[in-house]
Design a protein around this motif. Sequence first.
Motif, PDB file in Angstrom:
ATOM      1  N   GLY A 200      -0.729  70.492  34.735  1.00 30.07           N
ATOM      2  CA  GLY A 200       0.098  70.163  33.571  1.00 30.07           C
ATOM      3  C   GLY A 200       0.819  71.367  33.020  1.00 30.07           C
ATOM      4  O   GLY A 200       1.992  71.296  32.649  1.00 30.07           O
ATOM      5  N   MET A 201       0.119  72.509  32.985  1.00 26.69           N
ATOM      6  CA  MET A 201       0.718  73.725  32.441  1.00 26.69           C
ATOM      7  C   MET A 201       1.861  74.213  33.333  1.00 26.69           C
ATOM      8  O   MET A 201       2.937  74.602  32.850  1.00 26.69           O
ATOM      9  N   VAL A 202       1.660  74.182  34.655  1.00 22.67           N
ATOM     10  CA  VAL A 202       2.713  74.611  35.590  1.00 22.67           C
ATOM     11  C   VAL A 202       3.927  73.699  35.473  1.00 22.67           C
ATOM     12  O   VAL A 202       5.077  74.165  35.424  1.00 22.67           O
ATOM     13  N   GLU A 203       3.687  72.380  35.431  1.00 25.34           N
ATOM     14  CA  GLU A 203       4.795  71.433  35.300  1.00 25.34           C
ATOM     15  C   GLU A 203       5.562  71.678  33.997  1.00 25.34           C
ATOM     16  O   GLU A 203       6.794  71.653  33.967  1.00 25.34           O
ATOM     17  N   GLU A 204       4.827  71.930  32.928  1.00 28.18           N
ATOM     18  CA  GLU A 204       5.455  72.175  31.615  1.00 28.18           C
ATOM     19  C   GLU A 204       6.322  73.426  31.648  1.00 28.18           C
ATOM     20  O   GLU A 204       7.466  73.417  31.180  1.00 28.18           O
ATOM     21  N   MET A 205       5.806  74.512  32.221  1.00 24.90           N
ATOM     22  CA  MET A 205       6.541  75.775  32.233  1.00 24.90           C
ATOM     23  C   MET A 205       7.741  75.730  33.171  1.00 24.90           C
ATOM     24  O   MET A 205       8.833  76.159  32.827  1.00 24.90           O
ATOM     25  N   GLN A 213      12.462  81.379  29.102  1.00 26.78           N
ATOM     26  CA  GLN A 213      13.156  82.657  29.197  1.00 26.78           C
ATOM     27  C   GLN A 213      14.015  82.929  27.962  1.00 26.78           C
ATOM     28  O   GLN A 213      14.129  84.078  27.521  1.00 26.78           O
ATOM     29  N   ALA A 214      14.598  81.873  27.412  1.00 27.71           N
ATOM     30  CA  ALA A 214      15.452  82.045  26.236  1.00 27.71           C
ATOM     31  C   ALA A 214      14.665  82.604  25.058  1.00 27.71           C
ATOM     32  O   ALA A 214      15.190  83.372  24.249  1.00 27.71           O
ATOM     33  N   PHE A 215      13.403  82.221  24.930  1.00 26.87           N
ATOM     34  CA  PHE A 215      12.580  82.679  23.816  1.00 26.87           C
ATOM     35  C   PHE A 215      11.594  83.780  24.233  1.00 26.87           C
ATOM     36  O   PHE A 215      10.637  84.061  23.516  1.00 26.87           O
ATOM     37  N   SER A 216      11.838  84.357  25.430  1.00 27.24           N
ATOM     38  CA  SER A 216      11.002  85.460  25.922  1.00 27.24           C
ATOM     39  C   SER A 216       9.515  85.107  25.880  1.00 27.24           C
ATOM     40  O   SER A 216       8.669  85.890  25.434  1.00 27.24           O
ATOM     41  N   TYR A 217       9.214  83.897  26.351  1.00 24.90           N
ATOM     42  CA  TYR A 217       7.838  83.406  26.300  1.00 24.90           C
ATOM     43  C   TYR A 217       7.086  83.710  27.604  1.00 24.90           C
ATOM     44  O   TYR A 217       5.951  83.318  27.792  1.00 24.90           O
ATOM     45  N   GLU A 218       7.756  84.467  28.522  1.00 27.58           N
ATOM     46  CA  GLU A 218       7.176  84.670  29.852  1.00 27.58           C
ATOM     47  C   GLU A 218       5.765  85.261  29.792  1.00 27.58           C
ATOM     48  O   GLU A 218       4.853  84.789  30.479  1.00 27.58           O
ATOM     49  N   ASP A 219       5.583  86.306  28.958  1.00 28.80           N
ATOM     50  CA  ASP A 219       4.263  86.958  28.890  1.00 28.80           C
ATOM     51  C   ASP A 219       3.197  86.007  28.357  1.00 28.80           C
ATOM     52  O   ASP A 219       2.064  85.976  28.844  1.00 28.80           O
ATOM     53  N   ALA A 221       3.325  82.755  28.568  1.00 26.85           N
ATOM     54  CA  ALA A 221       3.110  81.738  29.603  1.00 26.85           C
ATOM     55  C   ALA A 221       2.166  82.262  30.674  1.00 26.85           C
ATOM     56  O   ALA A 221       1.240  81.559  31.122  1.00 26.85           O
ATOM     57  N   ILE A 222       2.381  83.522  31.067  1.00 25.96           N
ATOM     58  CA  ILE A 222       1.512  84.134  32.076  1.00 25.96           C
ATOM     59  C   ILE A 222       0.085  84.250  31.549  1.00 25.96           C
ATOM     60  O   ILE A 222      -0.895  84.006  32.264  1.00 25.96           O
ATOM     61  N   GLU A 223      -0.033  84.619  30.262  1.00 30.02           N
ATOM     62  CA  GLU A 223      -1.362  84.740  29.652  1.00 30.02           C
ATOM     63  C   GLU A 223      -2.084  83.395  29.628  1.00 30.02           C
ATOM     64  O   GLU A 223      -3.275  83.301  29.954  1.00 30.02           O
ATOM     65  N   ARG A 224      -1.349  82.332  29.240  1.00 31.14           N
ATOM     66  CA  ARG A 224      -1.943  80.991  29.238  1.00 31.14           C
ATOM     67  C   ARG A 224      -2.360  80.581  30.647  1.00 31.14           C
ATOM     68  O   ARG A 224      -3.446  80.045  30.867  1.00 31.14           O
ATOM     69  N   PHE A 225      -1.463  80.840  31.613  1.00 28.03           N
ATOM     70  CA  PHE A 225      -1.746  80.483  33.001  1.00 28.03           C
ATOM     71  C   PHE A 225      -2.984  81.225  33.504  1.00 28.03           C
ATOM     72  O   PHE A 225      -3.870  80.630  34.123  1.00 28.03           O
ATOM     73  N   ASP A 226      -3.020  82.541  33.233  1.00 27.95           N
ATOM     74  CA  ASP A 226      -4.159  83.345  33.698  1.00 27.95           C
ATOM     75  C   ASP A 226      -5.472  82.843  33.111  1.00 27.95           C
ATOM     76  O   ASP A 226      -6.499  82.819  33.799  1.00 27.95           O
TER      77      ASP A 226
END
Length: 577
Positions: A200-205, A213-219, A221-226
């Motif tokens: 679900g998290m991968v599909e959402e991201m 990327q527009a809101f610089s949420y990459e880090d 997102a990576i933290e949540r994924f990890d």
Amino acid sequence: MNKKTIGRVVKYLKPYIPLIIISLMAAAATTLLSLYVPILAGKAIDLIIAPGIVDLDGISKILIRMIMVILLAALFQWIMNVINNHITYRVVKDIRKKAFDHIQSLPLSYLDTKQYGDFVSRIIADIDQFSDGLLMGFSQFFTGLVMIIGTLCFMFTLNITITLVVVLLTPLSLFVAAFIAKKTYNLFVKQSEKRALLTGMVEEMVGNEKVVQAFSYEDDAIERFDKINDELADVSLKATFFSSLINPSTRFINNLVYAAVGIVGAVFVLKGRITVGQLTCFLSYANQYTKPFNEISGVVTELQNALACAGRVFELIDEEPETPDKENAVVLKDVKGSVMLKDVNFSYVPDKKLIQNLNLLVKPGMRVAIVGPTGCGKSTVINLLMRFYDVNSGSIQVEGNDVRDITRKSLRDNYGMVLQETWLKAASIKENIAYGREATDEEIIAAAKATHAHSFIKRLPNGYDTVLGEDGGSLSQGQKQLLCITRVMLSVPPMLILDEATSSIDTRTELRVQRAFAKLMAGRTSFIVAHRLSTIMEADMILVMKDGNIIEQGNHESLMKLGGFYSDLFNSQYKNV
């Protein structure tokens, strides 16, 4: 193991009982022929009497017979594998179809509270895991059981005492396997749940990568994924560790059985109670007898995972479906467009009120606009009109019939709906436009021209035959929305619902589409939700909503003269124009 889940699996296996019986017969034949080979080998060894004293003719005949038996055993095993594959994938197909069909019957109130990735994980990943376990169960579990029973029978015919030694030591292996298996089931359940969260998290991201990327949420997102990935790795490691203890534990005990047979058998040979050939045969049987226990222990591990996954799928299948239509439900015909909301109360969450005492009378052909601040209940009214949700109290009537007394299909067939959120399937432009009905190419093109989508469609590589990717592929949001509008334009229903239908279209195209809508809405009851108030100035009735209530009602001119909430809202949009 979950007995309830096993019972459910057995129900899906019932239609294939004749094939299961044939598979078991093939397994029995394979086992019996395999067990006959050691007897032939023992007889061949006994024909080697002493150095230089060998019955070559007798050995040759036995070898020919052994080759024939081995080939026949291989044939039966091939038949068994073909049947097992057929049963497994048919059962999996039945369960997957049942799960997907059930999703279509679930109420939106349930679907709206779940991650879509969870459904994907259950229908794809969990059922695939179940498939692997079920196939291994058929291929090794049944064969192993037949091998154990058959071996014991052959061993009893050779020597009862040595066979009893084997039988007495066997329960140790079963006890160890069962003890560890109980510990692993809950871990496999947690593993499936974590896998669903990760899906679900991968599909959402991935589906919203532009926003990420527009809101610089990459880090983040990576933290949540990890975090979820680490949790999945941790529970998977524990499940694998405990399940991996089964095989070496049972192998250790089975080696003890083999050693006991060798020692007791050697003593019997020295006493002349059995021959060397018979001891060789016994050792071969001891190995064949213990081998299925090793295989079954591995199967038990897979079955734990398979049943945990199957349990999650059955949970989905067991969810309460949407309330079915009444037996004498009305099928709407010749709809004029009369709609009435009477004392309607509704809330998504019981302790958080939304729509209260909503009353509205819409005559056929009226254009009703619904405006108001975000969260006031505009889209909720649409959900209630379409009966995606049922009112908590009060009633909604179409043509004098309560919508709860009307079949959902006939109710929704009489509405044409364009939402702010577009949806296009992975298919051609033509198939997407004709999604709701069968239509000729001429009708499709006429609808596209009416919505001014024809010009951009013709510029695509293959025109109307251009195949779109998932959710419209590379089309702009405005182009996708035009196709959704064209889809409704083609169906020409008696009632329309336009929920921010032109929100992603440029102003120039919007004016053209509005004229097309004006033609389409002529003589049809229409409900229009809009934030841009310029799009609803020609509406026959404007409902101004706030906190779930209609606070003002009238046409544009009367509401402007009133100088209330609508007037302030309108002026706030155009004060700088």
